[in-house]
Design a protein around this motif. Structure first.
Motif, PDB file in Angstrom:
ATOM      1  N   ASP A   1      80.115   3.481 -17.783  1.00 36.72           N
ATOM      2  CA  ASP A   1      80.026   3.396 -16.313  1.00 36.72           C
ATOM      3  C   ASP A   1      79.746   1.968 -15.894  1.00 36.72           C
ATOM      4  O   ASP A   1      80.191   1.508 -14.851  1.00 36.72           O
ATOM      5  CB  ASP A   1      78.900   4.298 -15.782  1.00 36.72           C
ATOM      6  N   GLU A   2      78.969   1.264 -16.733  1.00 43.35           N
ATOM      7  CA  GLU A   2      78.642  -0.123 -16.412  1.00 43.35           C
ATOM      8  C   GLU A   2      78.375  -0.903 -17.703  1.00 43.35           C
ATOM      9  O   GLU A   2      78.056  -0.325 -18.740  1.00 43.35           O
ATOM     10  CB  GLU A   2      77.442  -0.205 -15.469  1.00 43.35           C
TER      11      GLU A   2
ATOM     12  N   ASP B   1      77.097 -10.340 -20.096  1.00 41.10           N
ATOM     13  CA  ASP B   1      76.934 -10.918 -21.434  1.00 41.10           C
ATOM     14  C   ASP B   1      77.620 -10.070 -22.502  1.00 41.10           C
ATOM     15  O   ASP B   1      78.302 -10.587 -23.388  1.00 41.10           O
ATOM     16  CB  ASP B   1      75.443 -11.067 -21.778  1.00 41.10           C
ATOM     17  N   GLU B   2      77.421  -8.745 -22.403  1.00 45.44           N
ATOM     18  CA  GLU B   2      78.059  -7.875 -23.397  1.00 45.44           C
ATOM     19  C   GLU B   2      79.578  -7.907 -23.245  1.00 45.44           C
ATOM     20  O   GLU B   2      80.315  -7.957 -24.231  1.00 45.44           O
ATOM     21  CB  GLU B   2      77.563  -6.435 -23.226  1.00 45.44           C
TER      22      GLU B   2
ATOM     23  N   MET C   1      83.436 -16.519 -15.694  1.00 42.46           N
ATOM     24  CA  MET C   1      83.436 -16.964 -14.301  1.00 42.46           C
ATOM     25  C   MET C   1      82.733 -15.956 -13.392  1.00 42.46           C
ATOM     26  O   MET C   1      81.995 -16.331 -12.479  1.00 42.46           O
ATOM     27  CB  MET C   1      84.889 -17.151 -13.859  1.00 42.46           C
ATOM     28  N   ALA C   2      82.936 -14.676 -13.669  1.00 48.27           N
ATOM     29  CA  ALA C   2      82.282 -13.639 -12.849  1.00 48.27           C
ATOM     30  C   ALA C   2      80.772 -13.764 -12.980  1.00 48.27           C
ATOM     31  O   ALA C   2      80.028 -13.608 -12.015  1.00 48.27           O
ATOM     32  CB  ALA C   2      82.750 -12.255 -13.285  1.00 48.27           C
ATOM     33  N   LYS C   3      80.312 -14.079 -14.193  1.00 48.79           N
ATOM     34  CA  LYS C   3      78.870 -14.239 -14.411  1.00 48.79           C
ATOM     35  C   LYS C   3      78.358 -15.462 -13.648  1.00 48.79           C
ATOM     36  O   LYS C   3      77.348 -15.405 -12.955  1.00 48.79           O
ATOM     37  CB  LYS C   3      78.589 -14.370 -15.911  1.00 48.79           C
ATOM     38  N   ARG C   4      79.093 -16.567 -13.778  1.00 49.41           N
ATOM     39  CA  ARG C   4      78.630 -17.812 -13.158  1.00 49.41           C
ATOM     40  C   ARG C   4      78.525 -17.675 -11.639  1.00 49.41           C
ATOM     41  O   ARG C   4      77.594 -18.160 -11.021  1.00 49.41           O
ATOM     42  CB  ARG C   4      79.584 -18.959 -13.528  1.00 49.41           C
TER      43      ARG C   4
ATOM     44  N   GLU D   1      75.276  -8.173 -13.832  1.00 47.77           N
ATOM     45  CA  GLU D   1      74.252  -8.951 -14.531  1.00 47.77           C
ATOM     46  C   GLU D   1      73.298  -8.042 -15.306  1.00 47.77           C
ATOM     47  O   GLU D   1      73.024  -8.259 -16.483  1.00 47.77           O
ATOM     48  CB  GLU D   1      73.488  -9.799 -13.495  1.00 47.77           C
ATOM     49  N   VAL D   2      72.788  -7.039 -14.633  1.00 45.50           N
ATOM     50  CA  VAL D   2      71.831  -6.122 -15.268  1.00 45.50           C
ATOM     51  C   VAL D   2      72.317  -4.704 -15.040  1.00 45.50           C
ATOM     52  O   VAL D   2      72.802  -4.386 -13.957  1.00 45.50           O
ATOM     53  CB  VAL D   2      70.435  -6.260 -14.615  1.00 45.50           C
TER      54      VAL D   2
END
Ligand code: ADP
Ligand code: ASP
Ligand code: MG
Length: 408
Positions: free
Chosen positions: A193-194, A198-199, A218-221, A242-243
Protein backbone atom coordinates in the motif's frame (compact mmCIF):
# COMPACT_ATOMS: atom_id res chain seq x y z
CA UNK A 1 -8.69 22.49 -7.72
CA UNK A 2 -5.45 20.55 -7.79
CA UNK A 3 -2.59 20.28 -10.24
CA UNK A 4 -1.92 16.65 -11.07
CA UNK A 5 0.97 15.20 -13.11
CA UNK A 6 0.16 11.79 -14.59
CA UNK A 7 2.78 9.61 -16.31
CA UNK A 8 1.83 6.76 -18.62
CA UNK A 9 4.41 4.10 -19.52
CA UNK A 10 4.96 2.34 -22.84
CA UNK A 11 2.51 -0.51 -22.28
CA UNK A 12 -0.19 1.98 -21.24
CA UNK A 13 -0.06 3.72 -24.66
CA UNK A 14 0.87 0.71 -26.81
CA UNK A 15 -2.03 0.93 -29.32
CA UNK A 16 -5.06 3.04 -30.27
CA UNK A 17 -7.37 1.45 -27.68
CA UNK A 18 -4.82 1.99 -24.95
CA UNK A 19 -4.36 5.62 -25.96
CA UNK A 20 -8.15 6.01 -25.72
CA UNK A 21 -8.00 4.51 -22.24
CA UNK A 22 -5.25 6.96 -21.23
CA UNK A 23 -7.25 9.87 -22.69
CA UNK A 24 -10.23 8.71 -20.60
CA UNK A 25 -8.17 8.71 -17.38
CA UNK A 26 -6.74 12.15 -18.15
CA UNK A 27 -10.08 13.74 -19.08
CA UNK A 28 -11.85 12.22 -16.07
CA UNK A 29 -9.21 13.81 -13.84
CA UNK A 30 -9.65 17.11 -15.70
CA UNK A 31 -13.44 16.98 -15.44
CA UNK A 32 -13.16 16.75 -11.67
CA UNK A 33 -11.80 20.30 -11.81
CA UNK A 34 -8.06 19.52 -11.81
CA UNK A 35 -5.32 20.89 -14.04
CA UNK A 36 -3.56 17.98 -15.72
CA UNK A 37 -0.06 17.62 -17.14
CA UNK A 38 0.44 14.14 -18.64
CA UNK A 39 3.88 12.75 -19.43
CA UNK A 40 3.92 9.94 -21.96
CA UNK A 41 6.46 7.24 -22.89
CA UNK A 42 6.99 5.79 -26.35
CA UNK A 43 4.42 3.20 -27.44
CA UNK A 44 5.15 -0.43 -26.46
CA UNK A 45 8.56 -1.55 -27.72
CA UNK A 46 9.13 1.54 -29.88
CA UNK A 47 12.38 2.56 -28.14
CA UNK A 48 13.86 -0.95 -28.52
CA UNK A 49 12.74 -1.04 -32.16
CA UNK A 50 14.41 2.32 -32.84
CA UNK A 51 17.65 1.05 -31.28
CA UNK A 52 17.52 -1.99 -33.60
CA UNK A 53 16.92 0.27 -36.62
CA UNK A 54 19.97 2.32 -35.69
CA UNK A 55 22.11 -0.83 -35.36
CA UNK A 56 21.18 -1.86 -38.90
CA UNK A 57 22.61 1.41 -40.18
CA UNK A 58 25.52 1.99 -37.78
CA UNK A 59 26.19 -0.17 -34.72
CA UNK A 60 28.47 2.54 -33.33
CA UNK A 61 26.21 5.53 -33.88
CA UNK A 62 27.06 8.64 -31.88
CA UNK A 63 25.03 9.19 -28.74
CA UNK A 64 23.84 12.56 -30.02
CA UNK A 65 22.23 10.97 -33.06
CA UNK A 66 20.81 8.13 -30.93
CA UNK A 67 19.08 10.73 -28.74
CA UNK A 68 17.70 12.50 -31.80
CA UNK A 69 16.27 9.16 -32.96
CA UNK A 70 14.95 7.84 -29.65
CA UNK A 71 13.21 11.09 -28.72
CA UNK A 72 10.83 10.57 -31.66
CA UNK A 73 9.08 7.67 -29.91
CA UNK A 74 7.63 9.86 -27.17
CA UNK A 75 6.56 12.48 -29.71
CA UNK A 76 4.35 9.95 -31.48
CA UNK A 77 2.58 9.17 -28.20
CA UNK A 78 1.90 12.76 -27.14
CA UNK A 79 0.56 13.87 -30.52
CA UNK A 80 -1.71 10.82 -30.86
CA UNK A 81 -3.01 11.29 -27.33
CA UNK A 82 -3.61 15.03 -27.90
CA UNK A 83 -5.61 14.16 -31.04
CA UNK A 84 -7.61 11.62 -29.09
CA UNK A 85 -8.41 14.10 -26.31
CA UNK A 86 -9.43 16.73 -28.90
CA UNK A 87 -11.75 14.20 -30.51
CA UNK A 88 -13.45 13.84 -27.12
CA UNK A 89 -14.23 17.56 -27.08
CA UNK A 90 -11.46 18.80 -24.77
CA UNK A 91 -8.62 21.21 -25.48
CA UNK A 92 -5.19 19.60 -25.39
CA UNK A 93 -1.69 20.51 -26.49
CA UNK A 94 1.36 18.29 -26.89
CA UNK A 95 4.85 19.61 -26.10
CA UNK A 96 8.26 18.08 -26.77
CA UNK A 97 10.86 18.18 -24.01
CA UNK A 98 12.36 21.45 -25.26
CA UNK A 99 8.97 23.09 -25.74
CA UNK A 100 8.17 22.13 -22.16
CA UNK A 101 11.38 23.84 -20.99
CA UNK A 102 13.20 20.69 -19.89
CA UNK A 103 16.86 21.79 -19.66
CA UNK A 104 19.46 19.06 -19.16
CA UNK A 105 23.21 18.66 -19.03
CA UNK A 106 25.01 17.40 -22.14
CA UNK A 107 25.50 13.73 -21.30
CA UNK A 108 23.76 12.25 -24.34
CA UNK A 109 21.74 9.08 -23.61
CA UNK A 110 21.97 9.63 -19.84
CA UNK A 111 21.33 13.33 -19.32
CA UNK A 112 20.32 14.87 -16.00
CA UNK A 113 17.66 17.54 -15.70
CA UNK A 114 19.18 20.81 -14.52
CA UNK A 115 16.16 23.07 -14.57
CA UNK A 116 12.67 23.31 -16.01
CA UNK A 117 11.40 26.56 -17.49
CA UNK A 118 7.74 26.10 -16.72
CA UNK A 119 6.38 29.28 -18.37
CA UNK A 120 5.05 27.59 -21.50
CA UNK A 121 3.29 24.80 -19.61
CA UNK A 122 1.88 27.33 -17.17
CA UNK A 123 0.56 29.46 -20.05
CA UNK A 124 -1.24 26.47 -21.56
CA UNK A 125 -2.66 25.44 -18.17
CA UNK A 126 -3.94 28.99 -17.69
CA UNK A 127 -5.80 28.58 -20.99
CA UNK A 128 -7.46 25.53 -19.38
CA UNK A 129 -5.70 23.14 -21.74
CA UNK A 130 -4.65 19.61 -20.92
CA UNK A 131 -0.87 19.52 -21.45
CA UNK A 132 0.87 16.43 -22.82
CA UNK A 133 4.65 16.35 -22.44
CA UNK A 134 7.06 13.96 -24.15
CA UNK A 135 8.85 11.98 -21.43
CA UNK A 136 12.52 10.90 -21.38
CA UNK A 137 13.84 13.94 -23.29
CA UNK A 138 15.19 17.43 -22.84
CA UNK A 139 17.51 19.92 -24.45
CA UNK A 140 21.09 20.87 -23.58
CA UNK A 141 23.01 24.15 -23.77
CA UNK A 142 23.89 23.49 -27.42
CA UNK A 143 20.14 23.27 -28.25
CA UNK A 144 20.57 19.56 -28.92
CA UNK A 145 18.01 16.95 -27.88
CA UNK A 146 19.11 14.71 -25.02
CA UNK A 147 17.50 11.66 -23.41
CA UNK A 148 17.50 10.75 -19.73
CA UNK A 149 18.41 7.04 -19.82
CA UNK A 150 16.13 4.01 -20.22
CA UNK A 151 12.97 4.31 -18.15
CA UNK A 152 13.59 8.06 -17.83
CA UNK A 153 9.98 9.20 -18.39
CA UNK A 154 9.32 8.57 -14.69
CA UNK A 155 12.02 11.14 -13.94
CA UNK A 156 10.52 13.63 -16.42
CA UNK A 157 7.18 13.33 -14.61
CA UNK A 158 8.57 13.73 -11.10
CA UNK A 159 10.76 16.66 -12.18
CA UNK A 160 7.73 18.40 -13.69
CA UNK A 161 5.67 17.71 -10.57
CA UNK A 162 8.43 19.27 -8.44
CA UNK A 163 8.91 22.29 -10.72
CA UNK A 164 5.17 22.97 -11.03
CA UNK A 165 4.62 22.26 -7.31
CA UNK A 166 1.97 19.74 -8.30
CA UNK A 167 -0.32 18.34 -5.63
CA UNK A 168 0.15 14.78 -6.87
CA UNK A 169 2.36 12.79 -9.28
CA UNK A 170 0.75 9.56 -10.47
CA UNK A 171 2.91 6.99 -12.28
CA UNK A 172 0.48 4.85 -14.29
CA UNK A 173 1.86 1.48 -15.39
CA UNK A 174 0.89 -2.10 -16.26
CA UNK A 175 0.82 -3.51 -12.70
CA UNK A 176 -1.24 -2.40 -9.69
CA UNK A 177 1.65 -0.74 -7.88
CA UNK A 178 4.94 -1.62 -6.22
CA UNK A 179 5.06 -5.27 -5.14
CA UNK A 180 7.27 -7.21 -2.74
CA UNK A 181 8.95 -8.58 -5.92
CA UNK A 182 8.28 -8.48 -9.66
CA UNK A 183 4.69 -9.78 -9.84
CA UNK A 184 5.28 -11.11 -13.35
CA UNK A 185 7.96 -13.56 -12.31
CA UNK A 186 7.65 -14.16 -8.56
CA UNK A 187 4.82 -16.30 -7.21
CA UNK A 188 3.05 -14.81 -4.20
CA UNK A 189 4.37 -11.25 -4.73
CA UNK A 190 2.14 -8.84 -2.80
CA UNK A 191 1.22 -5.28 -3.56
CA UNK A 192 2.44 -2.74 -1.01
CA UNK A 193 0.00 0.00 0.00
CA UNK A 194 2.93 2.28 0.74
CA UNK A 195 6.73 2.31 0.69
CA UNK A 196 9.35 4.84 1.82
CA UNK A 197 11.42 6.85 -0.64
CA UNK A 198 14.59 5.23 0.74
CA UNK A 199 13.35 1.68 0.28
CA UNK A 200 11.95 2.44 -3.18
CA UNK A 201 15.24 4.04 -4.18
CA UNK A 202 17.14 0.91 -3.14
CA UNK A 203 14.66 -1.42 -4.88
CA UNK A 204 14.78 0.65 -8.08
CA UNK A 205 18.59 0.85 -7.98
CA UNK A 206 18.85 -2.90 -7.31
CA UNK A 207 16.85 -3.89 -10.37
CA UNK A 208 13.09 -3.36 -9.74
CA UNK A 209 12.30 -1.60 -12.99
CA UNK A 210 8.87 -0.35 -11.89
CA UNK A 211 10.38 3.11 -11.24
CA UNK A 212 13.44 4.85 -12.66
CA UNK A 213 15.74 5.26 -9.65
CA UNK A 214 16.44 8.92 -10.39
CA UNK A 215 12.70 9.66 -10.25
CA UNK A 216 12.64 8.39 -6.67
CA UNK A 217 15.76 10.36 -5.77
CA UNK A 218 14.07 13.49 -7.07
CA UNK A 219 10.72 12.76 -5.42
CA UNK A 220 12.53 12.43 -2.10
CA UNK A 221 14.53 15.62 -2.56
CA UNK A 222 11.47 17.73 -3.41
CA UNK A 223 9.01 15.73 -1.29
CA UNK A 224 6.75 15.01 -4.25
CA UNK A 225 3.46 13.32 -3.37
CA UNK A 226 3.88 10.24 -5.52
CA UNK A 227 1.94 7.07 -6.29
CA UNK A 228 2.33 4.09 -8.61
CA UNK A 229 -0.97 2.92 -10.04
CA UNK A 230 -2.40 0.72 -12.83
CA UNK A 231 -3.65 2.19 -16.11
CA UNK A 232 -5.99 -0.76 -16.46
CA UNK A 233 -7.41 -2.16 -13.23
CA UNK A 234 -8.81 0.85 -11.36
CA UNK A 235 -7.39 -0.61 -8.11
CA UNK A 236 -5.66 1.61 -5.52
CA UNK A 237 -1.91 1.87 -6.12
CA UNK A 238 1.18 2.26 -3.92
CA UNK A 239 2.04 5.55 -2.21
CA UNK A 240 5.75 6.37 -2.16
CA UNK A 241 6.52 8.70 0.76
CA UNK A 242 9.03 9.79 3.39
CA UNK A 243 7.57 7.85 6.31
CA UNK A 244 5.06 5.04 6.20
CA UNK A 245 2.77 3.73 8.92
CA UNK A 246 3.89 0.11 8.72
CA UNK A 247 7.62 0.85 8.88
CA UNK A 248 8.08 -0.48 12.40
CA UNK A 249 6.41 -3.80 11.73
CA UNK A 250 8.16 -5.06 8.62
CA UNK A 251 11.84 -5.83 8.40
CA UNK A 252 11.92 -6.49 4.69
CA UNK A 253 9.71 -4.79 2.13
CA UNK A 254 10.92 -6.27 -1.13
CA UNK A 255 13.22 -8.54 -3.13
CA UNK A 256 14.92 -7.37 -6.33
CA UNK A 257 17.06 -8.97 -9.03
CA UNK A 258 19.63 -7.34 -11.29
CA UNK A 259 21.23 -9.17 -14.19
CA UNK A 260 23.28 -6.23 -15.37
CA UNK A 261 26.28 -7.35 -13.32
CA UNK A 262 29.74 -8.78 -14.03
CA UNK A 263 32.49 -9.84 -11.62
CA UNK A 264 36.18 -9.28 -12.17
CA UNK A 265 38.76 -11.05 -10.01
CA UNK A 266 42.43 -10.08 -9.79
CA UNK A 267 44.43 -13.03 -8.49
CA UNK A 268 47.92 -12.97 -6.94
CA UNK A 269 48.28 -9.33 -5.93
CA UNK A 270 51.05 -8.23 -3.61
CA UNK A 271 49.83 -7.98 0.01
CA UNK A 272 51.03 -4.43 0.58
CA UNK A 273 49.63 -0.87 0.92
CA UNK A 274 48.35 1.05 -2.14
CA UNK A 275 47.14 -1.83 -4.31
CA UNK A 276 43.39 -1.16 -3.90
CA UNK A 277 44.01 2.53 -4.53
CA UNK A 278 45.82 1.74 -7.80
CA UNK A 279 43.03 -0.53 -9.06
CA UNK A 280 40.06 1.64 -8.20
CA UNK A 281 41.58 4.96 -9.23
CA UNK A 282 42.23 3.49 -12.70
CA UNK A 283 38.57 2.47 -12.93
CA UNK A 284 37.33 5.82 -11.58
CA UNK A 285 39.35 7.65 -14.26
CA UNK A 286 37.34 5.73 -16.87
CA UNK A 287 34.05 6.58 -15.09
CA UNK A 288 33.46 2.90 -14.34
CA UNK A 289 31.31 2.45 -11.24
CA UNK A 290 32.29 -0.36 -8.91
CA UNK A 291 29.66 -1.98 -6.72
CA UNK A 292 30.67 -4.88 -4.45
CA UNK A 293 34.37 -5.27 -3.49
CA UNK A 294 35.87 -8.30 -1.80
CA UNK A 295 39.49 -8.75 -0.68
CA UNK A 296 40.85 -12.08 0.49
CA UNK A 297 43.08 -12.43 3.55
CA UNK A 298 46.70 -12.10 2.51
CA UNK A 299 48.72 -15.32 2.64
CA UNK A 300 52.36 -15.80 1.66
CA UNK A 301 52.45 -12.07 0.83
CA UNK A 302 49.77 -12.53 -1.82
CA UNK A 303 46.05 -11.60 -1.92
CA UNK A 304 43.11 -11.48 -4.36
CA UNK A 305 40.63 -8.65 -4.98
CA UNK A 306 37.33 -9.16 -6.77
CA UNK A 307 34.75 -6.54 -7.62
CA UNK A 308 31.57 -6.11 -9.62
CA UNK A 309 30.73 -3.59 -12.34
CA UNK A 310 27.77 -3.16 -14.70
CA UNK A 311 27.93 -5.85 -17.39
CA UNK A 312 28.08 -3.14 -20.03
CA UNK A 313 31.32 -1.83 -18.44
CA UNK A 314 32.95 -5.24 -17.91
CA UNK A 315 35.06 -5.45 -21.07
CA UNK A 316 36.39 -1.94 -20.62
CA UNK A 317 37.21 -2.62 -16.94
CA UNK A 318 39.10 -5.79 -17.90
CA UNK A 319 40.99 -3.96 -20.63
CA UNK A 320 42.05 -1.19 -18.19
CA UNK A 321 43.32 -3.80 -15.74
CA UNK A 322 45.26 -5.66 -18.42
CA UNK A 323 46.81 -2.49 -19.79
CA UNK A 324 48.12 -1.77 -16.29
CA UNK A 325 49.02 -5.34 -15.36
CA UNK A 326 52.59 -4.54 -14.44
CA UNK A 327 51.80 -1.37 -12.49
CA UNK A 328 49.12 -3.16 -10.46
CA UNK A 329 51.09 -6.40 -10.25
CA UNK A 330 48.59 -9.28 -10.48
CA UNK A 331 49.16 -12.80 -11.77
CA UNK A 332 45.86 -13.41 -13.55
CA UNK A 333 42.47 -11.84 -14.19
CA UNK A 334 39.10 -13.61 -14.36
CA UNK A 335 35.87 -12.17 -15.67
CA UNK A 336 32.40 -13.64 -15.12
CA UNK A 337 29.37 -12.20 -16.89
CA UNK A 338 27.00 -15.04 -15.99
CA UNK A 339 26.07 -13.73 -12.57
CA UNK A 340 23.19 -11.79 -11.03
CA UNK A 341 22.59 -9.79 -7.90
CA UNK A 342 19.67 -10.66 -5.64
CA UNK A 343 18.80 -8.21 -2.88
CA UNK A 344 16.42 -7.73 0.01
CA UNK A 345 15.47 -4.21 1.02
CA UNK A 346 13.81 -2.96 4.17
CA UNK A 347 14.00 0.08 6.43
CA UNK A 348 13.30 -2.04 9.50
CA UNK A 349 16.32 -4.25 8.83
CA UNK A 350 18.91 -2.02 10.48
CA UNK A 351 17.67 -2.73 14.00
CA UNK A 352 16.82 -6.38 13.62
CA UNK A 353 19.53 -8.99 13.86
CA UNK A 354 19.06 -12.15 11.85
CA UNK A 355 17.49 -10.72 8.69
CA UNK A 356 20.56 -11.46 6.57
CA UNK A 357 20.84 -14.88 8.16
CA UNK A 358 17.28 -15.70 7.12
CA UNK A 359 18.15 -14.80 3.54
CA UNK A 360 21.24 -17.05 3.60
CA UNK A 361 19.19 -19.86 5.12
CA UNK A 362 16.66 -19.64 2.26
CA UNK A 363 19.46 -19.79 -0.32
CA UNK A 364 21.14 -22.67 1.45
CA UNK A 365 17.89 -24.66 1.59
CA UNK A 366 17.52 -24.10 -2.17
CA UNK A 367 21.11 -25.31 -2.73
CA UNK A 368 22.20 -21.97 -4.19
CA UNK A 369 25.81 -20.91 -3.80
CA UNK A 370 26.60 -17.30 -2.81
CA UNK A 371 29.59 -15.75 -4.60
CA UNK A 372 29.73 -12.39 -2.84
CA UNK A 373 27.78 -10.52 -0.17
CA UNK A 374 27.28 -6.82 0.49
CA UNK A 375 25.16 -5.08 3.09
CA UNK A 376 24.03 -1.59 4.05
CA UNK A 377 21.61 -0.23 6.65
CA UNK A 378 18.58 -1.14 4.57
CA UNK A 379 19.69 -3.87 2.17
CA UNK A 380 21.51 -7.16 1.81
CA UNK A 381 22.73 -8.17 -1.66
CA UNK A 382 24.19 -11.47 -2.75
CA UNK A 383 25.82 -12.42 -6.00
CA UNK A 384 24.70 -15.76 -7.46
CA UNK A 385 25.09 -17.59 -10.77
CA UNK A 386 22.70 -16.10 -13.32
CA UNK A 387 21.01 -19.45 -13.91
CA UNK A 388 20.12 -19.62 -10.19
CA UNK A 389 18.82 -16.04 -10.00
CA UNK A 390 15.09 -16.62 -10.50
CA UNK A 391 15.09 -19.55 -8.10
CA UNK A 392 17.02 -17.47 -5.58
CA UNK A 393 14.51 -14.61 -5.75
CA UNK A 394 11.60 -17.02 -5.30
CA UNK A 395 13.25 -18.84 -2.38
CA UNK A 396 14.14 -15.61 -0.58
CA UNK A 397 10.70 -14.14 -1.26
CA UNK A 398 9.00 -17.30 0.04
CA UNK A 399 11.09 -17.13 3.20
CA UNK A 400 10.10 -13.55 4.00
CA UNK A 401 6.63 -13.26 2.55
CA UNK A 402 4.88 -16.63 2.34
CA UNK A 403 1.94 -16.88 4.70
CA UNK A 404 3.49 -19.54 6.93
CA UNK A 405 7.23 -19.18 6.37
CA UNK A 406 7.41 -15.57 7.43
CA UNK A 407 7.78 -13.73 10.68
CA UNK A 408 8.70 -10.59 8.75
P1 ADP B 1 6.27 1.36 -17.81
O1 ADP B 1 6.30 1.00 -19.26
O2 ADP B 1 4.88 1.67 -17.32
O3 ADP B 1 7.26 2.40 -17.42
P2 ADP B 1 7.99 -0.71 -16.76
O4 ADP B 1 8.01 -1.94 -17.62
O5 ADP B 1 9.13 0.22 -16.83
O6 ADP B 1 6.61 0.02 -17.04
O7 ADP B 1 7.79 -1.13 -15.22
C1 ADP B 1 6.71 -1.95 -14.85
C2 ADP B 1 7.20 -3.38 -14.70
O8 ADP B 1 8.13 -3.45 -13.62
C3 ADP B 1 6.13 -4.38 -14.32
O9 ADP B 1 5.45 -4.87 -15.45
C4 ADP B 1 6.90 -5.45 -13.57
O10 ADP B 1 7.14 -6.59 -14.37
C5 ADP B 1 8.26 -4.80 -13.25
N1 ADP B 1 8.64 -4.89 -11.82
C6 ADP B 1 9.85 -5.29 -11.36
N2 ADP B 1 9.88 -5.28 -10.03
C7 ADP B 1 8.67 -4.84 -9.60
C8 ADP B 1 8.09 -4.59 -8.32
N3 ADP B 1 8.78 -4.80 -7.18
N4 ADP B 1 6.81 -4.16 -8.27
C9 ADP B 1 6.10 -3.94 -9.40
N5 ADP B 1 6.59 -4.16 -10.65
C10 ADP B 1 7.86 -4.60 -10.77
N1 ASP C 1 10.84 5.17 -23.91
C1 ASP C 1 11.95 5.18 -22.98
C2 ASP C 1 12.40 3.75 -22.70
O1 ASP C 1 11.83 2.80 -23.22
C3 ASP C 1 11.67 5.94 -21.72
C4 ASP C 1 10.56 5.37 -20.84
O2 ASP C 1 9.76 4.55 -21.28
O3 ASP C 1 10.50 5.78 -19.68
O4 ASP C 1 13.33 3.55 -21.96
MG1 MG D 1 9.30 2.33 -16.85
Amino acid sequence: MALIVQKFGGSSVADADKIRNVARIITETYQKGNSVVAVLSAQGDTTDDLIEKAKEINPNASKREMDMLLSTGEQISISLCAMCIESMGFQAISLTGWQAGMLTNSVYSNARIKRIRTERIQKELDKKKIVLVAGFQGINKYDDITTLGRGGSDTSAVALAAALRADLCQIYTDVDGVYTADPRTVKGARKLDEITFDEMLELASLGAQVLHNRSVEMAKRYNVNMEVISSFSGNPGTKVKEVVKTMEKTHVSGVAKDKNVARIALVGLADQPGIAFKIFSLLAKKDINVDIILQSIGRDESKDISFTVARSDADEAKAVMEENKEAIGFQSIEINKQIAKVSIVGAGMAHNAGVACKMFEALSAAGININMISTSEIKVSVLVDERDADRAVQAVHDRFFSEFGSNN
